[in-house]
Design a protein around this motif. Sequence first.
Motif, short mmCIF file in Angstrom:
data_model
loop_
_atom_site.label_atom_id
_atom_site.label_comp_id
_atom_site.label_asym_id
_atom_site.label_seq_id
_atom_site.Cartn_x
_atom_site.Cartn_y
_atom_site.Cartn_z
N SER A 10 19.56 -26.18 -14.46
CA SER A 10 18.47 -26.84 -13.74
C SER A 10 17.14 -26.21 -14.14
CB SER A 10 18.66 -26.65 -12.23
OG SER A 10 17.46 -26.99 -11.55
N SER A 120 25.20 -30.17 -8.66
CA SER A 120 24.46 -30.24 -7.41
C SER A 120 23.73 -31.56 -7.32
CB SER A 120 23.46 -29.10 -7.39
OG SER A 120 22.54 -29.33 -6.36
N ASN A 156 18.85 -31.15 -1.61
CA ASN A 156 17.70 -31.37 -2.49
C ASN A 156 16.94 -30.07 -2.71
OD1 ASN A 156 16.71 -33.50 -3.97
ND2 ASN A 156 15.05 -33.94 -2.53
C1 LIG Z 1 15.26 -36.96 -12.62
C2 LIG Z 1 16.11 -36.74 -11.41
C3 LIG Z 1 17.20 -37.55 -11.20
C4 LIG Z 1 18.04 -37.36 -10.09
N1 LIG Z 1 19.13 -38.16 -9.93
C5 LIG Z 1 19.93 -37.97 -8.88
C6 LIG Z 1 21.11 -38.75 -8.70
O1 LIG Z 1 21.47 -39.59 -9.53
N2 LIG Z 1 21.86 -38.54 -7.59
C7 LIG Z 1 21.51 -37.60 -6.64
O2 LIG Z 1 22.22 -37.48 -5.67
N3 LIG Z 1 20.43 -36.81 -6.80
C8 LIG Z 1 19.64 -36.97 -7.89
N4 LIG Z 1 18.56 -36.13 -8.06
C9 LIG Z 1 18.36 -35.00 -7.12
C10 LIG Z 1 18.96 -33.70 -7.65
O3 LIG Z 1 20.22 -33.91 -8.24
C11 LIG Z 1 19.17 -32.70 -6.52
O4 LIG Z 1 17.97 -32.47 -5.88
C12 LIG Z 1 19.78 -31.41 -7.01
O5 LIG Z 1 20.44 -30.77 -5.97
C13 LIG Z 1 18.73 -30.46 -7.56
O6 LIG Z 1 19.33 -29.26 -7.99
P1 LIG Z 1 18.43 -28.02 -8.45
O7 LIG Z 1 17.70 -27.54 -7.23
O8 LIG Z 1 19.36 -27.01 -8.97
O9 LIG Z 1 17.51 -28.53 -9.52
C14 LIG Z 1 17.73 -36.32 -9.17
C15 LIG Z 1 16.62 -35.49 -9.40
C16 LIG Z 1 15.82 -35.69 -10.50
C17 LIG Z 1 14.64 -34.77 -10.73
#
Ligand SMILES: Cc1cc2nc3c(=O)[nH]c(=O)nc-3n(C[C@H](O)[C@H](O)[C@H](O)COP(=O)(O)O)c2cc1C
Length: 205
Positions: A10, A120, A156
């Motif tokens: 990430s 995640s 999130n």
């Molecule tokens: C470009 C982008 C696309 C995402 N697509 C999804 C998705 O398809 N499904 C979902 O549940 N969350 C989605 N998210 C949310 C992230 O998967 C979620 O916030 C994740 O837990 C973030 O992990 P991190 O804090 O390690 O970056 C997306 C976020 C971003 C920035």
Amino acid sequence: MMKVLLINGSPHKNGCTYTALSEVAKALNNNNVESEIIHIGMKPIQGCIACGKCYESGKCAFADDLYNNLYEKIQEADGIIVGSPVYYAGPNGSLCALLDRLFYSASRFMTNKPAAAVVSCRRGGASATFDRLNKYFTINQMPVVSSQYWNSIHGNTAEEAKQDLEGLQIMRTLGNNMAWMIKTMKNSNEKLPQREERVATNFIR
Ligand SMILES: Cc1cc2nc3c(=O)[nH]c(=O)nc-3n(C[C@H](O)[C@H](O)[C@H](O)COP(=O)(O)O)c2cc1C
């Protein structure tokens, strides 16, 4: 001491993926297994351009610091765990860019090493992402370590991920299972499996 390498795919250094990987690391440490989390960072990551240079040199032609570091660390690791946030129901593109180059050029260091993926997401796409990451392992004869569910945490933000008690438990179970797997393999007197010369038929007949 045995060691597991954890890759945080990430851009968030201390986000949800990190929270999940840290819980795995804690369980590993409780089993006297060392761990290291390597963050892929926020800089652009080169993808594979299929130049084939790695066939000759055994290394990717794009020798950036992140790649070089992982190329070394993978050789020393007894197990590998890859963590990714879910982006449009798949792993983060930057992470795939890195893993394509790493696995294509350094798969000889991966073979026989237990591996697992951790993902995640806020809401959906976890199991598709998990499946995609497992493809890197299952094409490389890496024993895949499992847990009590498909390894995912929901949230999130890191604070939200910490409230996913089932997600955290899945990570601890994975850490315990990974420790057991690498120790069991280390203590085994069994020879590695016989390997045939590779055949590649490219679907032409
Ligand atoms: C470009 C982008 C696309 C995402 N697509 C999804 C998705 O398809 N499904 C979902 O549940 N969350 C989605 N998210 C949310 C992230 O998967 C979620 O916030 C994740 O837990 C973030 O992990 P991190 O804090 O390690 O970056 C997306 C976020 C971003 C920035």
